[in-house]
Design a protein around this motif. Structure first.
Motif, short mmCIF file in Angstrom:
data_model
loop_
_atom_site.label_atom_id
_atom_site.label_comp_id
_atom_site.label_asym_id
_atom_site.label_seq_id
_atom_site.Cartn_x
_atom_site.Cartn_y
_atom_site.Cartn_z
N GLY A 189 40.25 35.55 44.04
CA GLY A 189 39.89 33.97 44.29
C GLY A 189 39.44 33.34 43.25
N ILE A 190 39.56 31.99 43.55
CA ILE A 190 38.60 31.14 42.42
C ILE A 190 37.17 31.14 42.48
CG2 ILE A 190 38.41 28.89 41.76
CD1 ILE A 190 41.43 28.23 42.70
N GLY A 191 36.75 31.40 41.25
CA GLY A 191 35.15 31.49 41.40
C GLY A 191 34.53 32.47 41.97
N SER B 96 28.93 35.22 40.60
CA SER B 96 27.78 35.76 40.81
C SER B 96 27.41 36.94 39.47
CB SER B 96 27.43 36.63 42.02
OG SER B 96 28.67 37.75 42.22
N LEU B 97 28.45 37.01 38.89
CA LEU B 97 28.44 38.13 37.70
C LEU B 97 27.60 37.32 36.39
CD1 LEU B 97 32.01 39.51 37.25
CD2 LEU B 97 29.83 40.76 38.25
N PRO B 98 26.90 38.04 35.60
CA PRO B 98 26.20 37.49 34.49
C PRO B 98 27.41 36.75 33.74
CG PRO B 98 25.55 39.81 34.71
CD PRO B 98 26.75 39.35 35.66
N HIS B 99 26.63 35.65 33.01
CA HIS B 99 27.46 34.74 32.40
C HIS B 99 28.23 35.57 31.14
CE1 HIS B 99 23.99 34.91 29.59
NE2 HIS B 99 25.06 34.72 28.44
N CYS B 100 27.97 36.71 30.46
CA CYS B 100 28.67 37.38 29.51
C CYS B 100 29.69 38.28 30.17
CB CYS B 100 27.52 38.09 28.77
SG CYS B 100 26.61 39.63 29.76
N MET B 101 30.00 38.38 31.50
CA MET B 101 31.02 39.11 31.87
C MET B 101 32.13 38.42 32.63
SD MET B 101 28.62 42.21 33.71
CE MET B 101 30.20 43.08 34.46
N ALA B 102 33.36 38.78 32.31
CA ALA B 102 34.58 38.30 33.16
C ALA B 102 35.42 39.46 33.46
CB ALA B 102 35.25 37.38 32.11
N ILE B 103 36.03 39.22 34.56
CA ILE B 103 36.79 40.18 35.22
C ILE B 103 38.44 39.52 35.53
CG2 ILE B 103 37.41 41.88 37.20
CD1 ILE B 103 34.47 42.16 37.28
N ARG B 104 39.28 40.28 35.27
CA ARG B 104 40.63 39.72 35.56
C ARG B 104 41.52 40.99 35.58
NH1 ARG B 104 42.99 40.60 30.49
NH2 ARG B 104 41.33 40.45 28.95
N PRO B 105 42.72 40.98 36.32
CA PRO B 105 43.72 42.00 36.54
C PRO B 105 44.34 42.54 34.91
CG PRO B 105 44.13 40.24 38.17
CD PRO B 105 42.98 39.78 37.08
N LEU B 106 44.50 43.76 34.81
CA LEU B 106 44.95 44.13 33.63
C LEU B 106 46.24 43.64 33.47
CD1 LEU B 106 44.10 45.82 31.23
CD2 LEU B 106 44.98 47.85 32.15
N ALA B 107 47.23 43.24 34.49
CA ALA B 107 48.66 42.86 34.70
C ALA B 107 48.66 41.83 35.66
CB ALA B 107 49.55 43.95 34.65
N ALA B 108 49.00 40.90 35.50
CA ALA B 108 49.14 39.66 36.41
C ALA B 108 49.95 40.06 37.78
CB ALA B 108 49.61 38.48 35.70
N THR B 109 50.99 40.69 37.41
CA THR B 109 52.01 41.35 38.59
C THR B 109 51.27 42.30 39.25
OG1 THR B 109 53.00 42.98 37.12
CG2 THR B 109 53.84 40.75 37.11
N SER B 110 50.07 42.85 39.05
CA SER B 110 49.43 43.96 39.61
C SER B 110 47.96 43.61 40.33
CB SER B 110 49.63 45.17 39.09
OG SER B 110 49.03 46.49 39.68
N PRO B 111 47.78 42.65 41.07
CA PRO B 111 46.56 42.43 41.30
C PRO B 111 45.48 43.29 42.00
CG PRO B 111 47.74 41.28 42.84
CD PRO B 111 48.85 41.82 41.81
N GLY B 112 46.10 44.31 42.54
CA GLY B 112 45.65 45.36 43.21
C GLY B 112 45.39 46.80 42.47
N GLY B 113 45.81 46.52 41.01
CA GLY B 113 45.84 47.64 40.38
C GLY B 113 44.66 47.74 39.26
#
Length: 74
Positions: free
Chosen positions: A17-19, A23-40
């Motif tokens: 979801g958006i945003g 709650s993570l520290p400003h120096c961390m960002a998380i994303r799926p490794l492959a956009a086609t596999s959001p549960g991977g």
């Protein structure tokens, strides 16, 4: 180590979801490794790109696990 602690204590380790990762520290960002596999596998960018962790979340009733398959720090 702090990135691992953030992942283990996260309400939703896939940060869907958006945003959802607000709650993570400003120096961390998380994303799926492959956009086609959001549960991977997911990637955590650390310290503005100086490092990363690639992890998979195994949802289990008794003992959920986060398995880190790659860690890099420059």
């Amino acid at each position: 180590m702090s990135a691992g602690a953030e992942l283990i204590t996260a309400e939703d380790p896939y940060f869907r979801g958006i945003g959802a990762d607000a709650s993570l520290p400003h120096c961390m960002a998380i994303r799926p490794l492959a956009a086609t596999s959001p549960g991977g596998p997911h990637i955590v960018d650390l310290a503005g790109g100086r490092g990363w962790l690639i992890y998979t979340f195994m949802q289990r009733h008794v003992d959920p696990r986060i398995i880190v398959t790659e860690a890099f720090w420059a």
